[in-house]
Design a protein around this motif. Structure first.
Motif, PDB file in Angstrom:
ATOM      1  N   ARG A  88       0.826  -1.277   0.074  1.00  0.00           N
ATOM      2  CA  ARG A  88       0.063  -0.244  -0.073  1.00  0.00           C
ATOM      3  C   ARG A  88       0.942   1.120  -0.084  1.00  0.00           C
ATOM      4  O   ARG A  88       0.503   2.225  -0.656  1.00  0.00           O
ATOM      5  CB  ARG A  88      -0.802  -0.103   1.281  1.00  0.00           C
ATOM      6  N   LYS A  89       1.873   1.222   0.758  1.00  0.00           N
ATOM      7  CA  LYS A  89       2.840   2.310   0.902  1.00  0.00           C
ATOM      8  C   LYS A  89       3.469   2.637  -0.466  1.00  0.00           C
ATOM      9  O   LYS A  89       3.560   3.812  -0.998  1.00  0.00           O
ATOM     10  CB  LYS A  89       3.822   2.072   2.017  1.00  0.00           C
ATOM     11  N   HIS A  90       4.005   1.569  -0.907  1.00  0.00           N
ATOM     12  CA  HIS A  90       4.514   1.671  -2.216  1.00  0.00           C
ATOM     13  C   HIS A  90       3.559   2.475  -3.401  1.00  0.00           C
ATOM     14  O   HIS A  90       3.727   3.326  -4.097  1.00  0.00           O
ATOM     15  CB  HIS A  90       4.976   0.258  -2.686  1.00  0.00           C
ATOM     16  N   ALA A  91       2.420   1.913  -3.350  1.00  0.00           N
ATOM     17  CA  ALA A  91       1.246   2.363  -4.314  1.00  0.00           C
ATOM     18  C   ALA A  91       1.360   3.739  -4.063  1.00  0.00           C
ATOM     19  O   ALA A  91       1.188   4.591  -5.152  1.00  0.00           O
ATOM     20  CB  ALA A  91      -0.057   1.652  -4.110  1.00  0.00           C
ATOM     21  N   VAL A  92       1.011   4.314  -2.860  1.00  0.00           N
ATOM     22  CA  VAL A  92       0.821   5.768  -2.461  1.00  0.00           C
ATOM     23  C   VAL A  92       1.886   6.580  -3.007  1.00  0.00           C
ATOM     24  O   VAL A  92       1.926   7.373  -3.686  1.00  0.00           O
ATOM     25  CB  VAL A  92       0.614   5.709  -1.083  1.00  0.00           C
ATOM     26  N   SER A 126       1.154  10.800  -7.026  1.00  0.00           N
ATOM     27  CA  SER A 126       0.918  12.024  -7.599  1.00  0.00           C
ATOM     28  C   SER A 126       0.147  12.185  -8.708  1.00  0.00           C
ATOM     29  O   SER A 126      -0.161  13.253  -9.354  1.00  0.00           O
ATOM     30  CB  SER A 126       2.384  12.441  -8.056  1.00  0.00           C
ATOM     31  N   PHE A 127      -0.640  11.045  -9.274  1.00  0.00           N
ATOM     32  CA  PHE A 127      -1.079  11.184 -10.658  1.00  0.00           C
ATOM     33  C   PHE A 127      -2.645  11.123 -10.049  1.00  0.00           C
ATOM     34  O   PHE A 127      -3.054  10.976  -9.039  1.00  0.00           O
ATOM     35  CB  PHE A 127      -1.158   9.923 -11.233  1.00  0.00           C
ATOM     36  N   PRO A 128      -3.502  11.823 -11.115  1.00  0.00           N
ATOM     37  CA  PRO A 128      -4.947  11.835 -10.659  1.00  0.00           C
ATOM     38  C   PRO A 128      -5.578  10.733 -10.448  1.00  0.00           C
ATOM     39  O   PRO A 128      -5.075   9.565 -10.881  1.00  0.00           O
ATOM     40  CB  PRO A 128      -5.503  12.650 -12.001  1.00  0.00           C
ATOM     41  N   ASP A 129      -6.739  10.787  -9.726  1.00  0.00           N
ATOM     42  CA  ASP A 129      -7.174   9.547  -9.069  1.00  0.00           C
ATOM     43  C   ASP A 129      -8.161   8.922 -10.029  1.00  0.00           C
ATOM     44  O   ASP A 129      -9.181   8.873 -10.371  1.00  0.00           O
ATOM     45  CB  ASP A 129      -8.248   9.976  -7.973  1.00  0.00           C
ATOM     46  N   THR A 130      -7.444   8.179 -10.906  1.00  0.00           N
ATOM     47  CA  THR A 130      -8.196   7.521 -12.062  1.00  0.00           C
ATOM     48  C   THR A 130      -8.484   6.019 -11.540  1.00  0.00           C
ATOM     49  O   THR A 130      -7.899   5.495 -11.055  1.00  0.00           O
ATOM     50  CB  THR A 130      -7.193   7.056 -13.413  1.00  0.00           C
TER      51      THR A 130
END
Lengths: 603, 278, 199
Positions: free
Chosen positions: C82-86, C91-95
């Motif tokens: 999860r930390k990795h994903a964040v 920084s990218f839009p919540d697609t």
């Protein structure tokens, strides 16, 4: 002032019943005739016995009488011997009499097989067609006076004439029905025909009626009582319609004698009422289908007989455990196993009460007349829905297939709606431990309150649990649900006063009541208790009903006295029980119960 | 007019808080995942979906979802689901269970459900064994698989569910494999969308009683032909099926069975009473 | 991932306040290399999410089956994913990712970084759990490395390289971790008790 009609009505109150009517014996004369006549019409292949018998009943209805018709037949699908057994009366009747006043046969082929069901006496008539030979010995031996009417030859005299219509006319004349009533009945049934068919039929009937003039010994019916709105209906139809009135809108059907007609009635009736019927592949499917539909929020029903009920037992337990309401009408027949499909018996009592594995309290109700099939099935539906539990309605072949002229039932009060969970209830518990035991049920489609119904023992949320506390709590809940309801006055029909009582249920109620009336005419003070709500048992109410009673004659149609065992198991009985149990297939006779009652009263 | 929900239900929204008791390694975990993915992709709402099951390990599934569920008795899930769907055609009904529940005691209802063609989806998690009762042969078990109840094997030919489904009239017949959860989800989605009775047999290994089924990973293969809507062609193919063809076999055109659940007629009761009234 | 035509709901002539569309500004751009890049990022993000969710599920399974140590291990792995994903993609839009990630092929069914459910065992020791984590990270690393090698999109290549590097680092970390846990005996999956009837 309304008087409780304890005589032969369904038990509901009618203001026009006169008390003195109760005390008259059915054999007695009024100024212009008897109050009840019983006749049988028999014949074999192609004779049209049932058609004629039905027309006679319809004519009696039109003429303002009450009546009841049952039938009996050989095992053949077509062409077999058959007999229509009719009782026509000036008051509502709920069972056959001890004897038939006349047996009229279009032919005698194998009609002897009905001898046990068609009892004749010295005052009875035995009428046959001379061209068909002599009546069977067995009927002659009963002492009836034999006579002949040439049905076949007479019918030949009219184009479109039929022997069974001559016989119909004869019967109508013997009983004392007016020609107009017959004409009306025939015209209605021959709506599509007409022309020669109608003319020939009416001529045949007239000829038969003329022949009846010969038989002066036959007692005619007294004039009918004040007209009232009446129905001509079978028990199966009544039960089906009662369910629809109770809210049933989904039926799964698997045919079985003698319950099939109930399902067949439901198909078109439901489509009028906005419901649906699905034919299932077997009883295992039909009981589970109605559980599924009920889970979806739709009151549901199926009808079956003993063998089908046995198959449904497992799923009924699922209904109890998951608290999913359904109604199963068991139109009981002769058992055990395949038994006698076309005859009546009350021997499914034990399996209905105790057949579910585990401790699975549920509702068992039993109508006690053809008209009561409507009221009791409606009540059962309402109770099942309100208490979220399966209900078994114990009807039987006698009621199911009997056609009766009954008072139009009263309209009934609404009630017994399912308690539904509101959407988005936080922390929703499907099986919450409420004081009444009834917990709100979430209906699929309602957001925020989804749950999984389960036969596994569960906690309040419905999650499977083998914890002792959960098991006990849910068992207590489901029992409390049923026992904390006041079922009111309808649990039984209770009448009379005395130290002796007749305790009975279902189709034994009709003959038991007649016996009771005869005994009262003999001066015997007795009570009659006909139980309608069998489970949950109502010990307090029965104790109150039996207060002062020293001996009770328990009348039932089982070989092993299932009702007696039930009474001993579930109730504290202040009195001695005397069992009067007879297995099927023959209906119990008022005279037999009457003489037993006399014996008990003297002992 | 409101905009559609940007956040439609995600797969996790279809999973309940109840933790499954299946053995770790069980294929049913994947199937649960596939079902939730499929329901989310179909943009269904949990309250409009009902998951109906019988008895067995895989029949535990309803409680693991946030949909309505009915965990019924052994072998009768299709009857439960049929009654529910016919009475409530507005709901999406999934019927789930195992090979024992579905093909043995449930065999009769299976055949008639295919024939009746009510619009519901039947997902069977087939592990060729009765898992819950600890390892007896089921109708899809190989005849030579030895068990306590049948030492040396049953010696009885296996049941071929796809053949039966097709022959009995199912409108959609497919096989999936729990080792391919996304593929299974795609097949389930297609099944739910397809009208009529949709049957999806999911090979779902039993890690406890059939550990040898680990090799199903190698045996399962994509079907070499695309789906057909021709029952004859489908029948021809299925008769040479090796039991591990993954994909949609048949997507037919039969009209689903749904008797009209209409409104009551005006004066319905009076109309019914006319039959009895004198 | 296809985009829906914008303004689908504004049937009226008057210009309406733009409602929240399914895709933000990305929907306005023509299909181009930038959407390939976004697609790649969405896939990478989905990979991490699925990996994390899977670790949580496996942790739940271990909890239910009383394998406390491995439950904790899987929860930690979930946390890491999860930390990795964040961190990498935050920084990218919540697609929103598609609910149904494309199936790569039969035999390689789920996303590379996800531990297959079929590989766990209720008695598994931490070493084996870490082996599964290791294999996941290695698959993820290969996946990104292959993309980095084969893509024609410069931004994708750069991102893939970065992600491959990260996964390589994870591989190293897991290997280190594995050195700290005891290697299991050959009979680690032996259970003297037979299975239990529960239904």
């Amino acid at each position: 002032m309304t008087v409780r009609c304890g005589l032969s009505c369904s038990g509901w109150r009618h203001s026009y019943c006169r008390t003195e009517d109760f005390l008259n014996n059915s054999d007695s004369f009024d100024a212009g005739g008897v109050r009840s006549v019983s006749i049988a019409l028999a014949g074999s292949g192609g004779a049209g016995v049932m058609t004629a018998a039905n027309l006679l009943l319809e004519a009696a209805a039109r003429a303002g009488y009450y009546g009841l018709m049952t039938r009996t037949s050989g095992p053949q699908i077509r062409g077999g011997e058959a007999a229509g057994l009719l009782r026509i009366a000036t008051h509502p009747v709920h069972g056959q009499d001890d004897r038939f006043d006349a047996l009229v046969a279009i032919d005698w082929q194998n009609v002897g097989r009905f001898a046990a069901e068609i009892a004749l006496g010295p005052n009875s008539l035995l009428v046959g067609d001379p061209a068909q030979g002599d009546p069977p010995e067995v009927y002659v031996k009963m002492g009836a006076s034999a006579a002949t009417v040439p049905f076949k030859q007479t019918a030949k005299g009219f184009p479109g004439g039929w022997p069974n219509m001559v016989a119909l006319g004869l019967l109508a004349g013997l009983v004392g029905l007016p020609f107009e009533a017959l004409k009306g009945a025939v015209e209605k049934s021959l709506k599509k025909g007409g022309g020669d068919a109608l003319a020939g039929t009416l001529a045949s009937i007239k000829a038969g009626m003329t022949e009846a003039g010969r038989f002066t010994s036959m007692k005619r019916l007294a004039p009918p009582s004040a007209p009232s709105r009446r129905w001509l209906i079978t028990g199966n139809q009544a039960a089906g319609y009662g369910a629809i009135r109770g809210g049933v809108r989904f039926v799964a059907a698997y045919p079985i004698t003698p319950g099939t007609e109930l399902l067949e009635f439901m198909a078109p009736a439901l489509s009028k009422a906005g419901g649906v019927l699905v034919q299932a592949e077997d009883e295992l499917a039909s009981i589970n289908m109605i559980l599924g539909a009920s889970f979806g929020g739709v009151p549901s029903l199926t009808a079956t007989s003993g063998p089908g009920l046995a198959l449904m037992i497992e799923a009924l337990g699922l209904g109890v455990a998951s608290e999913t309401p359904v109604v199963v009408v068991d139109v009981m027949r002769g058992g055990p196993s395949t038994g006698i499909p076309t005859k009546s018996e009350q021997s499914d009592l034990s399996i209905a009460l105790y057949g579910l594995h585990g401790d699975a309290p549920h509702l068992v109700l039993a109508p006690n007349s053809v008209a009561d099939c409507l009221r009791t099935t409606q009540w059962a539906t309402r109770l099942a829905e309100g208490l979220q539990v399966p209900a078994i309605v114990l009807s039987d072949q006698f009621f199911g297939q009997a056609r009766a002229i009954v008072e139009q039932p009263e309209a009934t009060e609404p009630g017994g709606e399912r308690l539904r969970a509101a959407a988005n209830t936080t922390g929703y518990k499907r099986y919450a431990l409420t004081p009444s035991g009834v917990s709100p049920m979430a209906i699929p489609g309602t957001p925020g309150v989804t749950y999984t119904a389960d036969g596994l023992t569960h906690n309040e949320f419905g999650t499977p649990s083998s914890q002792a506390a959960d098991h006990i709590a849910q068992m207590d809940k489901r029992l409390r649900k049923l026992t904390s309801v006041d079922y009111g006055e309808d649990w039984a029909d209770v009448e009379g006063e005395g130290e002796i009582a007749i305790l009975t249920w279902g189709s034994c109620t009709g003959p038991a009541r007649e016996a009771y009336e005869r005994a009262r005419a003999d001066g015997i003070q007795a009570k009659l208790i006909s139980m309608r709500l069998l489970s949950p048992a109502q010990p307090e109410k029965l104790a109150a009903a039996l207060s002062g009673v020293k001996r009770a004659l328990v009348v039932e149609q089982t070989h092993s006295a299932q009702f007696v065992r039930y009474l001993r198991a579930e109730y504290e009985l202040p009195c001695r029980l005397v069992a009067f149990n007879r297995a099927g297939p023959l209906p119990l006779r008022p005279a037999d119960i009457h003489s037993e009652l006399l014996r008990v009263s003297r002992s | 007019m409101n905009a559609p929900d940007v956040a439609a239900f995600k797969p996790q929204d279809f999973k309940s808080d109840t933790k499954p008791v299946w053995c770790p390694g069980c294929g049913d975990y994947s199937v649960l995942s596939s079902i939730t993915k499929s329901l989310a992709a179909l943009e269904l709402r949990p309250e409009n979906v009902a998951v109906i099951s019988g008895i067995g390990c895989s029949s535990r599934i309803p409680a693991y979802t946030t949909c309505y569920g009915f965990h019924g008795v052994h072998g009768r899930a299709l009857a439960l689901g049929t009654g529910l769907k016919v009475a409530r055609p507005d709901l999406t009904v999934l019927v789930t269970g195992g090979d024992g529940d579905g093909y043995s005691i449930g065999g009769n209802h299976f055949m008639h459900a295919c024939r009746r063609n009510v619009d519901l989806t039947y997902i069977v998690m087939d592990n060729h064994v009765y898992g819950m009762t600890k390892g007896q042969a089921s109708p899809t078990t190989e005849p030579d698989w030895s068990s306590k109840l049948s030492p040396g094997g049953t010696g009885v030919r296996t049941f071929h569910p796809l053949v039966i489904a097709l022959a009995a009239g199912a409108n959609f017949v497919a096989r999936a494999f729990s080792g391919d959860p996304n593929g299974t989800a795609a097949i389930i989605s297609q099944a739910v969308r397809h009208p009529g009775f949709s049957f999806v047999e999911v090979l779902s290994p039993c890690v406890t009683f059939r550990p040898e089924q680990r090799n199903w990973k190698e045996l399962a293969h994509a079907a070499s032909v695309a789906q057909t809507d021709d029952p004859v062609r489908a029948a021809h193919r299925v008769m040479t099926d090796d039991g591990f063809n993954i994909g949609v076999l048949y997507a037919g055109k039969r009209t689903p069975y749904q008797p009209p659940v209409g409104k009551s007629l005006d004066g319905a009761m009076e109309k019914i009473e006319k039959e009895f009234l004198l | 991932m296809s985009t829906r035509p914008a303004g689908r709901r504004s049937a009226k002539k008057k210009p309406v306040v733009r409602k929240k569309a399914l895709r933000p500004s990305a929907a306005r751009k023509p299909a181009s290399q930038s959407s390939v890049y976004r697609e790649f990022l969405a896939q990478a993000r989905a990979m991490e999410q699925e990996a994390a969710e899977r670790y949580d599920e496996l942790a739940d399974q271990m909890d239910v089956h009383n394998n406390v140590e491995v439950a904790a291990l899987f929860r930690k792995m979930a946390e890491i994913e999860r930390k990795h994903a964040v961190r990498v993609l935050g920084s990218f839009p919540d697609t929103p990712s598609s609910s149904l990630a494309p199936s790569l092929a039969i035999g390689q069914p789920e996303m590379p970084e996800t531990v297959p459910t079929s590989e766990v065992h209720y008695l598994m020791p931490p070493y084996r759990a870490l082996m599964l984590a290791l294999e996941s990270e290695q698959r993820a690393q290969s996946f990104f490395a292959r993309i980095a090698r084969t893509t024609r999109d410069a931004r994708v290549r750069a991102a893939a390289r970065e992600l491959a590097d990260e996964e390589r680092e994870h591989v190293r970390l897991v290997k280190e971790w594995m050195k700290k846990v005891p290697k299991p005996d050959s009979g680690w999956d032996f259970d003297p008790d037979p299975p239990v009837y529960s239904d």
